[in-house]
Design a protein around this motif. Structure first.
Motif, PDB file in Angstrom:
ATOM      1  N   ASN A  13       0.824  -1.206   0.000  1.00 60.23           N
ATOM      2  CA  ASN A  13       0.000   0.000   0.000  1.00 60.23           C
ATOM      3  C   ASN A  13       0.865   1.267   0.000  1.00 60.23           C
ATOM      4  O   ASN A  13       0.437   2.330   0.454  1.00 60.23           O
ATOM      5  N   ALA A  14       2.084   1.130  -0.529  1.00 62.30           N
ATOM      6  CA  ALA A  14       3.052   2.241  -0.482  1.00 62.30           C
ATOM      7  C   ALA A  14       2.592   3.438  -1.308  1.00 62.30           C
ATOM      8  O   ALA A  14       2.837   4.590  -0.932  1.00 62.30           O
ATOM      9  N   ARG A  15       1.913   3.194  -2.439  1.00 64.54           N
ATOM     10  CA  ARG A  15       1.534   4.315  -3.309  1.00 64.54           C
ATOM     11  C   ARG A  15       0.541   5.247  -2.622  1.00 64.54           C
ATOM     12  O   ARG A  15       0.711   6.468  -2.660  1.00 64.54           O
ATOM     13  N   ILE A  16      -0.487   4.692  -1.990  1.00 57.87           N
ATOM     14  CA  ILE A  16      -1.460   5.558  -1.319  1.00 57.87           C
ATOM     15  C   ILE A  16      -0.801   6.254  -0.125  1.00 57.87           C
ATOM     16  O   ILE A  16      -1.085   7.424   0.156  1.00 57.87           O
ATOM     17  N   ALA A  17       0.108   5.582   0.553  1.00 53.74           N
ATOM     18  CA  ALA A  17       0.821   6.207   1.674  1.00 53.74           C
ATOM     19  C   ALA A  17       1.657   7.387   1.197  1.00 53.74           C
ATOM     20  O   ALA A  17       1.784   8.397   1.903  1.00 53.74           O
ATOM     21  N   SER A  18       2.192   7.284  -0.025  1.00 53.42           N
ATOM     22  CA  SER A  18       3.034   8.356  -0.562  1.00 53.42           C
ATOM     23  C   SER A  18       2.245   9.631  -0.844  1.00 53.42           C
ATOM     24  O   SER A  18       2.832  10.707  -0.996  1.00 53.42           O
ATOM     25  N   THR A  19       0.921   9.523  -0.889  1.00 54.03           N
ATOM     26  CA  THR A  19       0.074  10.716  -1.098  1.00 54.03           C
ATOM     27  C   THR A  19      -0.260  11.408   0.224  1.00 54.03           C
ATOM     28  O   THR A  19      -0.945  12.427   0.234  1.00 54.03           O
ATOM     29  N   GLY A  20       0.180  10.819   1.328  1.00 55.32           N
ATOM     30  CA  GLY A  20      -0.093  11.402   2.644  1.00 55.32           C
ATOM     31  C   GLY A  20      -1.228  10.738   3.402  1.00 55.32           C
ATOM     32  O   GLY A  20      -1.557  11.165   4.515  1.00 55.32           O
ATOM     33  N   PHE A  21      -1.813   9.696   2.829  1.00 56.69           N
ATOM     34  CA  PHE A  21      -2.918   9.022   3.516  1.00 56.69           C
ATOM     35  C   PHE A  21      -2.403   8.058   4.569  1.00 56.69           C
ATOM     36  O   PHE A  21      -1.489   7.267   4.314  1.00 56.69           O
ATOM     37  N   LYS A  22      -3.001   8.111   5.758  1.00 59.46           N
ATOM     38  CA  LYS A  22      -2.660   7.198   6.842  1.00 59.46           C
ATOM     39  C   LYS A  22      -3.942   6.586   7.395  1.00 59.46           C
ATOM     40  O   LYS A  22      -4.919   7.298   7.632  1.00 59.46           O
ATOM     41  N   THR A  23      -3.921   5.284   7.612  1.00 56.28           N
ATOM     42  CA  THR A  23      -5.083   4.616   8.197  1.00 56.28           C
ATOM     43  C   THR A  23      -5.182   4.943   9.692  1.00 56.28           C
ATOM     44  O   THR A  23      -4.177   5.258  10.336  1.00 56.28           O
ATOM     45  N   GLU A  24      -6.387   4.860  10.220  1.00 56.31           N
ATOM     46  CA  GLU A  24      -6.626   5.118  11.645  1.00 56.31           C
ATOM     47  C   GLU A  24      -7.105   3.875  12.396  1.00 56.31           C
ATOM     48  O   GLU A  24      -7.032   3.825  13.613  1.00 56.31           O
ATOM     49  N   TRP A  25      -7.597   2.876  11.654  1.00 55.55           N
ATOM     50  CA  TRP A  25      -8.192   1.694  12.277  1.00 55.55           C
ATOM     51  C   TRP A  25      -7.349   0.454  11.964  1.00 55.55           C
ATOM     52  O   TRP A  25      -7.274   0.029  10.814  1.00 55.55           O
ATOM     53  N   ASP A  26      -6.718  -0.125  13.007  1.00 54.72           N
ATOM     54  CA  ASP A  26      -6.023  -1.389  12.801  1.00 54.72           C
ATOM     55  C   ASP A  26      -6.972  -2.549  13.105  1.00 54.72           C
ATOM     56  O   ASP A  26      -8.126  -2.352  13.508  1.00 54.72           O
ATOM     57  N   LEU A  27      -6.484  -3.771  12.916  1.00 53.87           N
ATOM     58  CA  LEU A  27      -7.340  -4.943  13.113  1.00 53.87           C
ATOM     59  C   LEU A  27      -7.839  -5.054  14.545  1.00 53.87           C
ATOM     60  O   LEU A  27      -9.016  -5.363  14.788  1.00 53.87           O
ATOM     61  N   ASP A  28      -6.959  -4.797  15.515  1.00 55.16           N
ATOM     62  CA  ASP A  28      -7.370  -4.935  16.916  1.00 55.16           C
ATOM     63  C   ASP A  28      -8.530  -4.003  17.242  1.00 55.16           C
ATOM     64  O   ASP A  28      -9.503  -4.413  17.890  1.00 55.16           O
ATOM     65  N   ARG A  29      -8.424  -2.755  16.802  1.00 64.14           N
ATOM     66  CA  ARG A  29      -9.489  -1.788  17.069  1.00 64.14           C
ATOM     67  C   ARG A  29     -10.793  -2.221  16.401  1.00 64.14           C
ATOM     68  O   ARG A  29     -11.879  -2.124  16.978  1.00 64.14           O
ATOM     69  N   GLY A  30     -10.683  -2.707  15.167  1.00 66.42           N
ATOM     70  CA  GLY A  30     -11.872  -3.149  14.436  1.00 66.42           C
ATOM     71  C   GLY A  30     -12.513  -4.381  15.047  1.00 66.42           C
ATOM     72  O   GLY A  30     -13.743  -4.504  15.082  1.00 66.42           O
ATOM     73  N   ILE A  31     -11.698  -5.320  15.542  1.00 62.33           N
ATOM     74  CA  ILE A  31     -12.238  -6.527  16.167  1.00 62.33           C
ATOM     75  C   ILE A  31     -13.009  -6.166  17.438  1.00 62.33           C
ATOM     76  O   ILE A  31     -14.107  -6.682  17.685  1.00 62.33           O
ATOM     77  N   LYS A  32     -12.462  -5.251  18.243  1.00 59.95           N
ATOM     78  CA  LYS A  32     -13.164  -4.797  19.450  1.00 59.95           C
ATOM     79  C   LYS A  32     -14.512  -4.178  19.093  1.00 59.95           C
ATOM     80  O   LYS A  32     -15.523  -4.406  19.767  1.00 59.95           O
ATOM     81  N   GLU A  33     -14.524  -3.381  18.020  1.00 59.78           N
ATOM     82  CA  GLU A  33     -15.764  -2.762  17.552  1.00 59.78           C
ATOM     83  C   GLU A  33     -16.777  -3.827  17.137  1.00 59.78           C
ATOM     84  O   GLU A  33     -17.962  -3.758  17.501  1.00 59.78           O
ATOM     85  N   LEU A  34     -16.318  -4.815  16.383  1.00 59.53           N
ATOM     86  CA  LEU A  34     -17.212  -5.856  15.889  1.00 59.53           C
ATOM     87  C   LEU A  34     -17.785  -6.699  17.022  1.00 59.53           C
ATOM     88  O   LEU A  34     -18.962  -7.094  16.983  1.00 59.53           O
ATOM     89  N   ILE A  35     -16.978  -6.981  18.037  1.00 64.52           N
ATOM     90  CA  ILE A  35     -17.472  -7.749  19.178  1.00 64.52           C
ATOM     91  C   ILE A  35     -18.656  -7.029  19.822  1.00 64.52           C
ATOM     92  O   ILE A  35     -19.689  -7.646  20.129  1.00 64.52           O
ATOM     93  N   LYS A  36     -18.540  -5.722  20.007  1.00 65.03           N
ATOM     94  CA  LYS A  36     -19.658  -4.941  20.547  1.00 65.03           C
ATOM     95  C   LYS A  36     -20.851  -4.981  19.600  1.00 65.03           C
ATOM     96  O   LYS A  36     -22.005  -5.121  20.033  1.00 65.03           O
ATOM     97  N   GLY A  37     -20.579  -4.869  18.291  1.00 68.93           N
ATOM     98  CA  GLY A  37     -21.653  -4.874  17.303  1.00 68.93           C
ATOM     99  C   GLY A  37     -22.449  -6.162  17.296  1.00 68.93           C
ATOM    100  O   GLY A  37     -23.677  -6.149  17.136  1.00 68.93           O
ATOM    101  N   PHE A  38     -21.760  -7.282  17.519  1.00 69.31           N
ATOM    102  CA  PHE A  38     -22.448  -8.571  17.470  1.00 69.31           C
ATOM    103  C   PHE A  38     -23.135  -8.918  18.785  1.00 69.31           C
ATOM    104  O   PHE A  38     -23.825  -9.932  18.875  1.00 69.31           O
TER     105      PHE A  38
END
Length: 311
Positions: A275-300
């Motif tokens: 994902n180096a090309r999108i990163a080179s434009t200055g984009f950074k993700t905010e949600w890693d897998l751990d954060r998303g899994i915690k969210e999904l556990i609450k959702g379910f």
């Protein structure tokens, strides 16, 4: 005020993207057939800059009228996933590919087009070698090939952006439980177990809110980014199914996962992605897998897929 048209905007991605765009000050029009009888955009209706049209993205008269009023077009309408496309190949081709051709031929050069495709177009990658945007596309399903053809139309225009999305995860008001991370977390929470076929197959993942963020990033940086495809995923999440399950078990300790000694997964995708090309434009993700899994556990805890069950 910048006017954004989203086709298929009441679906999984659109139900997160439309509110995100409204909160950023964009005017949003959604076209959707509401095939799944979803009510995912009800909260948007209170917003004065939101409008909604019930219709079909393949209808040229409807699309011409809506396109003429748009500054930015984000065509999310699609039959998503290999099983659904296999079930209705005619609709897969007409919605996933032909509807994009309709949009491209009716846009002017000063209108922005941001297209979401799938990185499943890479098919089966070379072992240990990252797929970049220069890697040849070898889709192995009708879903993959229909999206690859549509991407070619967008990029041939010379003025579009294509986001090759990793497997998306996370909660949305139009929820999808069938996506891999969502599915495995759901099974961990409700069944405490899953049987895996071909657990060594690898793929990349991205949170749905980061997908919404990358579209806004693309609008803001359009001139610098246009004319190219961009992989969009988590660099630290090029994981096999077995590795994904081990990660989920860190949050659901009683989760048991077993790899079946026989049988196979109909989805043969197996690749790792850069994902180096999108990163080179200055984009950074905010949600890693751990954060998303915690969210999904609450959702379910809230959402149980028990429509056809007795308990």
């Amino acid at each position: 005020m910048t006017r954004v048209l989203i086709t298929g905007g009441a679906g999984y991605l659109g139900s997160v993207l439309a509110p995100a765009l409204l909160s950023e000050g964009y005017a949003v029009t959604v076209l959707d057939s509401f095939l799944w009888k979803q009510n995912s955009l009800m909260d948007c209706c209170a917003h004065e800059n939101f409008s909604v049209v019930r219709g079909d993205c393949r209808d040229e008269a409807t699309m011409k009228k809506l396109l003429a009023q748009a500054d930015v077009v984000i065509p999310l309408a699609a039959l998503v996933g290999a099983p659904l496309c296999k079930q209705d190949p005619l609709a897969a081709t007409s919605i996933n590919t032909d509807a994009i051709r309709l949009i491209v031929r009716n846009l002017s050069k000063n209108q922005l087009l941001l297209y979401p495709t799938t990185n499943s177009g890479y098919g089966i990658g070379e072992k240990g070698k990252f797929c970049t945007e220069e890697t040849p596309l070898r889709p192995i399903s009708l879903y993959g090939s229909s999206k690859v053809e549509a991407e070619e139309e967008v990029l041939a225009r010379g003025h579009g952006i294509s986001f090759r999305l990793a497997t998306v995860f996370g909660t949305a008001s139009r929820m999808r439980i069938d996506l891999l991370v969502n599915d495995f977390v759901h099974r961990a929470v409700t069944d405490r177990a899953v049987v895996i076929f071909e657990g060594h197959f690898k793929r990349n993942y991205i949170h749905i809110r980061d997908v919404a963020r990358v579209f806004i990033h693309g609008i803001r940086n359009y001139e610098a980014m246009r004319g190219r495809p961009y992989n969009v995923g988590l660099d630290e999440a090029n994981l096999s199914k077995l590795e994904l399950c081990a990660k989920i078990r860190e949050h659901v300790p009683g989760f048991v996962f077993l790899e079946a000694p026989i049988g196979e997964d109909p989805d043969k995708r197996d690749y790792i992605v850069s994902n180096a090309r999108i990163a080179s434009t200055g984009f950074k993700t905010e949600w890693d897998l751990d954060r998303g899994i915690k969210e999904l556990i609450k959702g379910f805890v809230i959402l149980r897929n028990s429509v056809y069950g007795n308990v």
